[in-house]
Motif scaffolding. Structure first.
Motif, PDB file in Angstrom:
ATOM      1  N   LEU A  31       0.851  -1.192   0.000  1.00  0.00           N
ATOM      2  CA  LEU A  31       0.000   0.000   0.000  1.00  0.00           C
ATOM      3  C   LEU A  31       0.886   1.241   0.000  1.00  0.00           C
ATOM      4  O   LEU A  31       1.531   1.565   1.007  1.00  0.00           O
ATOM      5  CB  LEU A  31      -0.923  -0.017   1.219  1.00  0.00           C
ATOM      6  N   ASN A  32       0.920   1.916  -1.126  1.00  0.00           N
ATOM      7  CA  ASN A  32       1.767   3.084  -1.306  1.00  0.00           C
ATOM      8  C   ASN A  32       1.054   4.347  -0.821  1.00  0.00           C
ATOM      9  O   ASN A  32      -0.030   4.677  -1.305  1.00  0.00           O
ATOM     10  CB  ASN A  32       2.145   3.213  -2.788  1.00  0.00           C
ATOM     11  N   GLU A  33       1.660   5.033   0.126  1.00  0.00           N
ATOM     12  CA  GLU A  33       1.030   6.226   0.720  1.00  0.00           C
ATOM     13  C   GLU A  33       0.749   7.298  -0.333  1.00  0.00           C
ATOM     14  O   GLU A  33      -0.334   7.901  -0.343  1.00  0.00           O
ATOM     15  CB  GLU A  33       1.918   6.811   1.819  1.00  0.00           C
ATOM     16  N   ARG A  34       1.712   7.563  -1.193  1.00  0.00           N
ATOM     17  CA  ARG A  34       1.542   8.617  -2.197  1.00  0.00           C
ATOM     18  C   ARG A  34       0.414   8.269  -3.172  1.00  0.00           C
ATOM     19  O   ARG A  34      -0.415   9.125  -3.498  1.00  0.00           O
ATOM     20  CB  ARG A  34       2.850   8.832  -2.967  1.00  0.00           C
ATOM     21  N   LYS A  35       0.375   7.020  -3.605  1.00  0.00           N
ATOM     22  CA  LYS A  35      -0.671   6.587  -4.536  1.00  0.00           C
ATOM     23  C   LYS A  35      -2.049   6.690  -3.890  1.00  0.00           C
ATOM     24  O   LYS A  35      -3.007   7.179  -4.499  1.00  0.00           O
ATOM     25  CB  LYS A  35      -0.402   5.149  -4.982  1.00  0.00           C
ATOM     26  N   LEU A  40      -7.371   9.135  -3.214  1.00  0.00           N
ATOM     27  CA  LEU A  40      -8.417   9.547  -2.284  1.00  0.00           C
ATOM     28  C   LEU A  40      -8.542  11.061  -2.154  1.00  0.00           C
ATOM     29  O   LEU A  40      -9.499  11.557  -1.562  1.00  0.00           O
ATOM     30  CB  LEU A  40      -8.162   8.921  -0.907  1.00  0.00           C
ATOM     31  N   GLY A  41      -7.575  11.769  -2.690  1.00  0.00           N
ATOM     32  CA  GLY A  41      -7.658  13.232  -2.689  1.00  0.00           C
ATOM     33  C   GLY A  41      -7.432  13.871  -1.339  1.00  0.00           C
ATOM     34  O   GLY A  41      -8.014  14.913  -1.032  1.00  0.00           O
ATOM     35  N   ILE A  42      -6.579  13.253  -0.523  1.00  0.00           N
ATOM     36  CA  ILE A  42      -6.262  13.816   0.791  1.00  0.00           C
ATOM     37  C   ILE A  42      -4.757  13.734   1.014  1.00  0.00           C
ATOM     38  O   ILE A  42      -4.038  13.072   0.267  1.00  0.00           O
ATOM     39  CB  ILE A  42      -7.007  13.088   1.930  1.00  0.00           C
ATOM     40  N   ILE A  47      -3.443   9.090   5.722  1.00  0.00           N
ATOM     41  CA  ILE A  47      -3.159   7.790   5.107  1.00  0.00           C
ATOM     42  C   ILE A  47      -2.224   7.009   6.011  1.00  0.00           C
ATOM     43  O   ILE A  47      -2.458   5.833   6.327  1.00  0.00           O
ATOM     44  CB  ILE A  47      -2.519   7.953   3.706  1.00  0.00           C
ATOM     45  N   ARG A  48      -1.156   7.681   6.442  1.00  0.00           N
ATOM     46  CA  ARG A  48      -0.167   7.034   7.312  1.00  0.00           C
ATOM     47  C   ARG A  48      -0.814   6.608   8.631  1.00  0.00           C
ATOM     48  O   ARG A  48      -0.551   5.504   9.137  1.00  0.00           O
ATOM     49  CB  ARG A  48       0.991   8.005   7.570  1.00  0.00           C
ATOM     50  N   GLU A  49      -1.669   7.467   9.182  1.00  0.00           N
ATOM     51  CA  GLU A  49      -2.336   7.141  10.445  1.00  0.00           C
ATOM     52  C   GLU A  49      -3.280   5.950  10.273  1.00  0.00           C
ATOM     53  O   GLU A  49      -3.375   5.079  11.152  1.00  0.00           O
ATOM     54  CB  GLU A  49      -3.105   8.356  10.948  1.00  0.00           C
ATOM     55  N   ALA A  50      -3.983   5.903   9.145  1.00  0.00           N
ATOM     56  CA  ALA A  50      -4.901   4.797   8.871  1.00  0.00           C
ATOM     57  C   ALA A  50      -4.142   3.482   8.737  1.00  0.00           C
ATOM     58  O   ALA A  50      -4.586   2.432   9.229  1.00  0.00           O
ATOM     59  CB  ALA A  50      -5.708   5.072   7.603  1.00  0.00           C
TER      60      ALA A  50
END
Length: 223
Positions: A31-35, A40-42, A47-50
């Motif tokens: 799961l790539n954070e940047r992608k 998701l447009g955020i 993302i990292r926290e999720a």
């Protein structure tokens, strides 16, 4: 796109988890954070926290050099989950039997009537939704917030691994009868019988999931 509200990380958590359960995201996928941030447009922070929450709850593994990788759910892991679930379900029905009012018991019975209809109409999706409602009402009646939280995540894992196994018509019929046995014991306020009925239900559910996936994957092992 995800609606921009304060609870970003929880919305991302639920979306990724549901995508894993339904197979949109595959086991072993990185799961790539940047992608994810672009899709998701955020920003990348929620993302990292999720992903940290998903790691905490056993959905992803944080690996050196790779980052967040979707867990591969082998049978050994699922068997451990099923054992924990059985213990918690028995505890839940014990407290629920003590706490259930007449209106609660009638509500549980209405769920089972709908389950019976879903078998007649052969609607396995409705049956599974109602199955979850039946168990979640028992969790609610336990009035144990920690138990409710633990069982919520555990049952998502079971849903991921057993979603096809729980579509078998014969298993649905026996599941309904097992539910009725649990409810009848609750109506009688017979705590010991309710616990025994729930334990039997959990053993049968676990055996069905194990057998289905063993055949599918040619897994040989003791159960």
């Amino acid at each position: 796109m995800i609606e921009k509200q304060q609870s970003y990380k929880f919305k991302v958590y639920e979306k990724i988890k549901e995508d894993i359960i339904t197979g949109v995201i595959h086991q072993g996928e990185i799961l790539n954070e940047r992608k994810l941030s672009e899709e998701l447009g955020i920003s990348r922070t929620p993302i990292r926290e999720a992903l940290q929450l998903l790691n905490r709850d056993g959905w992803v593994l944080i690996e050196t050099y790779k980052g967040a990788v979707v867990r591969t759910f082998d049978m050994e892991y699922v068997e451990k989950v099923l054992k924990v679930r059985k213990s918690l379900e028995i505890l839940a029905v014990e407290d629920a039997t003590n706490n259930a009012a007449e209106a609660d018991l009638k509500y549980l019975n209405s769920i089972l009537d709908k389950q019976e209809k879903s078998i007649i109409d052969y609607n396995p999706t409705d049956f599974m939704i109602l199955d979850r409602q039946f168990h979640e009402k028992i969790y609610e009646l336990s009035k144990n917030e920690i138990l409710i939280s633990l069982l919520g995540n555990i049952n998502d894992i079971i849903r991921f691994f057993g979603i096809k196994a729980l579509r078998e018509p014969e298993r649905n019929k026996s599941t309904l009868q097992e539910h009725r046995n649990v409810l009848n014991s609750m109506i009688k306020k017979d705590i010991n019988s309710a616990k025994q009925d729930m334990e039997y239900h959990m053993k049968q559910t676990s055996a069905n999931i194990y057998n289905h996936n063993s055949k599918k994957n040619n897994i040989v092992g003791k159960h």
